[in-house]
Design an enzyme around this catalytic site. Structure first.
Site, PDB file in Angstrom:
ATOM      1  N   GLU A   1      -7.091  -1.651  -6.323  1.00  0.00           N
ATOM      2  CA  GLU A   1      -6.249  -0.824  -7.184  1.00  0.00           C
ATOM      3  C   GLU A   1      -5.240  -1.727  -7.897  1.00  0.00           C
ATOM      4  O   GLU A   1      -4.522  -2.494  -7.248  1.00  0.00           O
ATOM      5  CB  GLU A   1      -5.508   0.229  -6.350  1.00  0.00           C
ATOM      6  CG  GLU A   1      -6.425   1.286  -5.776  1.00  0.00           C
ATOM      7  CD  GLU A   1      -5.702   2.262  -4.860  1.00  0.00           C
ATOM      8  OE1 GLU A   1      -5.943   3.472  -4.980  1.00  0.00           O
ATOM      9  OE2 GLU A   1      -4.898   1.802  -4.017  1.00  0.00           O
TER      10      GLU A   1
ATOM     11  N   ASN B   1      -4.896   6.011  -0.951  1.00  0.00           N
ATOM     12  CA  ASN B   1      -4.026   6.478   0.131  1.00  0.00           C
ATOM     13  C   ASN B   1      -3.443   7.863  -0.164  1.00  0.00           C
ATOM     14  O   ASN B   1      -3.178   8.643   0.754  1.00  0.00           O
ATOM     15  CB  ASN B   1      -2.905   5.484   0.393  1.00  0.00           C
ATOM     16  CG  ASN B   1      -3.376   4.303   1.222  1.00  0.00           C
ATOM     17  OD1 ASN B   1      -4.379   4.389   1.913  1.00  0.00           O
ATOM     18  ND2 ASN B   1      -2.674   3.197   1.142  1.00  0.00           N
TER      19      ASN B   1
ATOM     20  N   SER C   1       0.816  -1.218   0.000  1.00  0.00           N
ATOM     21  CA  SER C   1       0.000   0.000   0.000  1.00  0.00           C
ATOM     22  C   SER C   1       0.845   1.261   0.000  1.00  0.00           C
ATOM     23  O   SER C   1       0.316   2.355  -0.188  1.00  0.00           O
ATOM     24  CB  SER C   1      -0.915   0.019   1.238  1.00  0.00           C
ATOM     25  OG  SER C   1      -0.145   0.011   2.429  1.00  0.00           O
TER      26      SER C   1
ATOM     27  N   HIS D   1      -3.726  -3.961  -5.081  1.00  0.00           N
ATOM     28  CA  HIS D   1      -3.950  -3.449  -3.724  1.00  0.00           C
ATOM     29  C   HIS D   1      -5.388  -3.665  -3.292  1.00  0.00           C
ATOM     30  O   HIS D   1      -6.297  -2.916  -3.675  1.00  0.00           O
ATOM     31  CB  HIS D   1      -3.583  -1.965  -3.665  1.00  0.00           C
ATOM     32  CG  HIS D   1      -3.723  -1.376  -2.296  1.00  0.00           C
ATOM     33  ND1 HIS D   1      -4.124  -0.071  -2.094  1.00  0.00           N
ATOM     34  CD2 HIS D   1      -3.538  -1.912  -1.062  1.00  0.00           C
ATOM     35  CE1 HIS D   1      -4.169   0.166  -0.794  1.00  0.00           C
ATOM     36  NE2 HIS D   1      -3.820  -0.931  -0.152  1.00  0.00           N
TER      37      HIS D   1
END
Length: 410
Positions: free
Chosen positions: A154, A192, A121, A142
């Site tokens: 992702e 993120n 991540s 991800h």
């Protein structure tokens, strides 16, 4: 992807075990890998408890649960586990040297046409790919926690990644009823990159006496309609994880706005990681926060009324910057934040607040701080100057969707 393809998942912590469950429930034979029998037992227990809850709620029969458990085989020998697998997903903790070592082993032992994926991540996938002899088959995949429940995934390609690998992986994920969004390798990816700086900004406001933790969290739940406040969310994610992402983003961008607030570093030093250690911004008993004064005292003068505008304004400006940089489409950002975080779709929020109002907020923050990272996006100014701002956002959505579908490398 072949119908009988085997999948290996390396790392059987919470995330790895969740990914193992996802594929086993979908009918794949899964090789679950970790470095000790104790670690494997932990992963086995996670899957058993998760599927057991589904049985107790009537979402799965006991026979189906047993079939899921029977599809999983456990290994401590990585090379043996991956030797006949078509997809290998690494999900160990965030340590670049460890991941590179695992990928070297996998690269040598896996079939030549196997896809090698990492669930990182925060680390650069390009750095992981560069450590193997066939970097073109390395890709990021991800998942979000809990993997069996969260639909967003992702998919991250590097400068090496073969487009055919990405296409196969996207097809496979859609078959799992996931919602894949494809992006290039950069710190934080979509979710993120937007979520953690928002949390970081809230931590900064708290540390600098802008408002209490309760006022900050309440403002974002009640006014912004977010599922939980940013400080509670930091505790849920893990303050160590938030710190690692912010540090990686700062290392890559050198943007001081991305630098973690000192209190976050101190909490991690003190092992106050949040819910998983029982204390972070809040103190927890039985997974629920208790009454306490928090890591710092109440501010001398609360400015809680300004919290919503400030945090949402910064966040939406970052969303617009991401589109402006051609990193992601409007649709992918909306999908990422809605499905990955259960937050309102940012460009729908931008339409509701209006770009003109958001621009005013961001200009005020920039005037106050002088930080380049707070400078309003040029694209935000363009949207604010449009005669019909809502229509301008709709046109941007359509244009970016077309651009990213015709040019998958952005």
């Amino acid at each position: 992807m072949t119908e009988n393809m085997k999948v290996a998942v390396i790392g059987q912590g919470t995330m790895g075990a969740g990914i193992t469950e996802v594929f086993a429930k979908a009918g794949f034979e899964v090789h679950a890998v970790d470095n000790s029998e104790a670690a494997l037992e932990r992963g086995r227990s996670i899957v058993a408890k998760s599927t057991g809850r589904a049985v107790s709620k009537g979402k799965m029969s006991e026979e189906d649960q047993q079939a899921v458990l029977d599809r999983i085989t456990y290994f401590t020998d990585t090379a043996q586990a991956v030797s006949d697998c078509g997809l290998i997903i690494e999900a160990v903790f965030e340590n670049l040297e460890l991941k590179q070592s695992i990928f070297k082993t996998v690269d040598e032992a896996a079939p030549a046409d196997a896809i090698l994926a990492t669930n990182t991540s925060s680390l650069a996938i390009t750095a992981i790919a560069a450590a193997v002899s066939s970097p073109e088959r390395v890709v990021g995949v991800h998942f979000f926690n809990p993997a069996p429940v969260q639909t967003l995934v992702e998919v991250i390609r590097t400068v090496f990644t073969d487009d055919a690998i990405v296409a196969k992986l996207v097809e496979l994920l859609k078959g799992l009823r996931k919602s894949p969004v494809v992006v290039n390798d950069r710190a934080g990816f979509i979710v993120n990159c937007l979520l953690v700086p928002y949390i970081g900004s809230a931590i900064y406001l708290y540390e600098n006496g802008f408002a209490t933790r309760e006022e900050i969290d309440k403002a974002m739940v009640e006014q912004a309609k977010y599922p939980m406040g940013p400080l509670a969310l930091a505790d849920l994610i893990g303050n160590d994880v938030c710190l690692a992402v912010l540090e990686k983003m700062y290392d890559e961008t050198k943007d001081r706005v991305q630098a973690p607030a000192p209190i976050l570093t101190r909490l991690v030093m003190a092992n106050m990681m949040g819910m998983k250690t029982g204390r972070g911004f809040y103190t927890y008993e039985g997974g629920k926060p208790t009454e306490d004064r928090g890591p710092i005292r109440r501010p001398l003068q609360s400015r809680g009324v300004e919290i919503h505008d400030r945090l949402v304004g910064e966040y939406l400006n970052n969303c617009v910057k991401m589109v402006q940089s051609n990193y992601a489409s409007v649709d992918n950002i909306d999908t990422g934040m809605a499905e990955g975080c259960r937050m309102p779709k940012p460009f729908e929020v931008l339409k509701e607040l209006t770009p003109k109002r958001v621009l005013e907020i961001v200009e005020g923050i920039y005037a106050e701080t002088g930080e380049p990272g707070h400078r309003p996006a040029h694209l935000l100014r363009q949207l604010a100057e449009a005669d019909d701002q809502a229509a301008a956002i709709d046109e941007l959505r359509a244009a970016t969707a077309e651009a990213h579908s015709s040019n998958p490398r952005g």
